[in-house]
Write an enzyme that holds these catalytic residues in place. Sequence first.
Site, PDB file in Angstrom:
ATOM      1  N   SER A  15       0.841  -1.191   0.000  1.00 39.09           N
ATOM      2  CA  SER A  15       0.000   0.000   0.000  1.00 39.09           C
ATOM      3  C   SER A  15       0.885   1.254   0.000  1.00 39.09           C
ATOM      4  O   SER A  15       1.755   1.390  -0.854  1.00 39.09           O
ATOM      5  CB  SER A  15      -0.934  -0.062   1.214  1.00 39.09           C
ATOM      6  OG  SER A  15      -1.917   0.919   1.151  1.00 39.09           O
ATOM      7  N   ASP A  58      -8.818  -6.445  -4.497  1.00 45.73           N
ATOM      8  CA  ASP A  58      -8.413  -5.095  -4.064  1.00 45.73           C
ATOM      9  C   ASP A  58      -9.041  -4.052  -4.988  1.00 45.73           C
ATOM     10  O   ASP A  58      -8.688  -3.948  -6.158  1.00 45.73           O
ATOM     11  CB  ASP A  58      -6.885  -5.004  -4.101  1.00 45.73           C
ATOM     12  CG  ASP A  58      -6.339  -3.724  -3.458  1.00 45.73           C
ATOM     13  OD1 ASP A  58      -7.089  -2.732  -3.354  1.00 45.73           O
ATOM     14  OD2 ASP A  58      -5.153  -3.724  -3.090  1.00 45.73           O
ATOM     15  N   HIS A 106      -8.193  -4.934  -0.322  1.00 45.62           N
ATOM     16  CA  HIS A 106      -6.865  -4.361  -0.102  1.00 45.62           C
ATOM     17  C   HIS A 106      -6.255  -4.859   1.210  1.00 45.62           C
ATOM     18  O   HIS A 106      -5.054  -5.130   1.289  1.00 45.62           O
ATOM     19  CB  HIS A 106      -7.003  -2.832  -0.088  1.00 45.62           C
ATOM     20  CG  HIS A 106      -5.728  -2.103   0.098  1.00 45.62           C
ATOM     21  ND1 HIS A 106      -4.702  -2.154  -0.815  1.00 45.62           N
ATOM     22  CD2 HIS A 106      -5.297  -1.286   1.108  1.00 45.62           C
ATOM     23  CE1 HIS A 106      -3.697  -1.412  -0.394  1.00 45.62           C
ATOM     24  NE2 HIS A 106      -4.027  -0.881   0.778  1.00 45.62           N
TER      25      HIS A 106
HETATM   26  N1  HSE Z   1      -5.245  -0.959   7.097  1.00 46.47           N
HETATM   27  C1  HSE Z   1      -4.213  -0.308   6.357  1.00 46.47           C
HETATM   28  C2  HSE Z   1      -4.804   0.057   5.060  1.00 46.47           C
HETATM   29  C3  HSE Z   1      -4.000   1.009   4.226  1.00 46.47           C
HETATM   30  O1  HSE Z   1      -3.124   0.264   3.468  1.00 46.47           O
HETATM   31  C4  HSE Z   1      -3.708   0.893   7.130  1.00 46.47           C
HETATM   32  O2  HSE Z   1      -4.425   1.369   7.982  1.00 46.47           O
HETATM   33  O3  HSE Z   1      -2.587   1.316   6.925  1.00 46.47           O
END
Ligand code: HSE
Length: 387
Positions: free
Chosen positions: A168, A336, A366
């Site tokens: 991410s 995702d 995701h």
């Molecule tokens: N759950 C992850 C999602 C974002 O990639 C976060 O809070 O960083």
Amino acid sequence: MLAPSRTREKPPVPASGAWREGDSAGRRRFADLGAFDLEAGERLPAVRVAYETWGELAPDGSNAVLVLHALTGDSHVTGPAGEGHATGGWWEEMVGPGRPIDTDRYFVVVPNVLGGCQGTTGPSSPAPDGRPWGGRFPFVTTRDQVAVEVALTHALGITSWELVIGASMGGLRVLEWALLGPEADIEVRNIAAIATTAQVGGDQIAWSHPQLAAIRMDPRFRDGDYYTAPDGEGPHAGLSVARQIAHTTYRSAFELDNRFGRLPQGGEDPFAGGRFAVQSYLDHHGDKLARRFDANSYVVLTESMLSHDLGRDRGGVENALTQITARSLVVAVDSDRLFPPSQSARLVTWIPGADPLRIVTSDHGHDGFLVEFDQIGPIVAEFLAGE
Ligand SMILES: N[C@@H](CCO)C(=O)O
Ligand SMILES: CC(=O)SCCNC(=O)CCNC(=O)[C@H](O)C(C)(C)COP(=O)(O)OP(=O)(O)OC[C@H]1O[C@@H](n2cnc3c(N)ncnc32)[C@H](O)[C@@H]1OP(=O)(O)O
């Protein structure tokens, strides 16, 4: 967006003696790295990075691994709660003795990101006048965040990374690392970019827009200067709504339909002022984040993600990707909807010699990168073993 863009010839390396190792808190240690000129033109006069390490650096320095956390993650990638950490590690199953990133073998470094709220310089840190930066905290880009991580790498005496891995927002930095690391004379031998993209696009910007608005429209936001508010309250409601919007994008429509459907929450009646279970679920995740995260950091980090364009000042995304020399693993989660597999496929198409795209099968969207360890673990272990 960005002020007139200028390409940094080299990421800033602190002048000799500018760096000093600071104190520690629990497992966390701190590095004071000096001043940074930011990509958008402003200057942070003093940057401190909080980081954690596991394992031992080999005498020849060949076993260092850099793990980069996502939006609301932190340096505590593994290990129990306590010692300054409210929760256990967020990638417990991935990092540790005998795990895919084996701390008996690798020296693992995990910094907290620039702009965050876990000890690295961010909006809640003191500005030169001694007051928190608050709304005055400058716009930082993904490249600025990596420039700070590059400086930390120099300060730790690390000259090569065996692996730079992240998912991410962490994956955005992995891709910048693949280009900025070698420019700063740091070898990056392998990268693993999980559930991420080379360029944040219109859909991701669109989902971020109401999140930023929810925080800024909370009357307790006070233009970001809420730390010293007379009532001691920050924009918790706005941050909670932002997280609820984001969390919806972190999970798949299939999951929300099948897991919650039209179920009411407990004894509540959705037709008489009560909630559906999925509403309660989002309330829970929103409230939980609002209790553990700083709204200003959420804004700064979200905007840093929106800055991400690997192709900026590099002749476009595809040209930038073709300049990556690291051996590359790209992983996507099939469900995702925030960083869809097509964006991962683009990485594999243009990074020279990239391994074939690995797809994780999950209902969790995701967030699969935080859930599907049975799949991601072997993929990463196999990639490392194949070197
Ligand atoms: N759950 C992850 C999602 C974002 O990639 C976060 O809070 O960083
Ligand atoms: C790198 C990083 O990103 S680090 C940051 C990672 N951590 C986070 O993002 C924190 C937010 N948490 C999450 O996003 C998820 O919990 C994950 C991704 C970590 C794990 O996913 P899952 O195991 O599928 O958890 P799930 O989405 O079911 O959430 C579980 C929580 O929802 C709660 N919950 C489930 N249904 C309901 C409901 N109907 N009403 C209220 N709460 C509910 C559970 O009680 C549980 O609460 P808890 O976490 O306080 O114990």
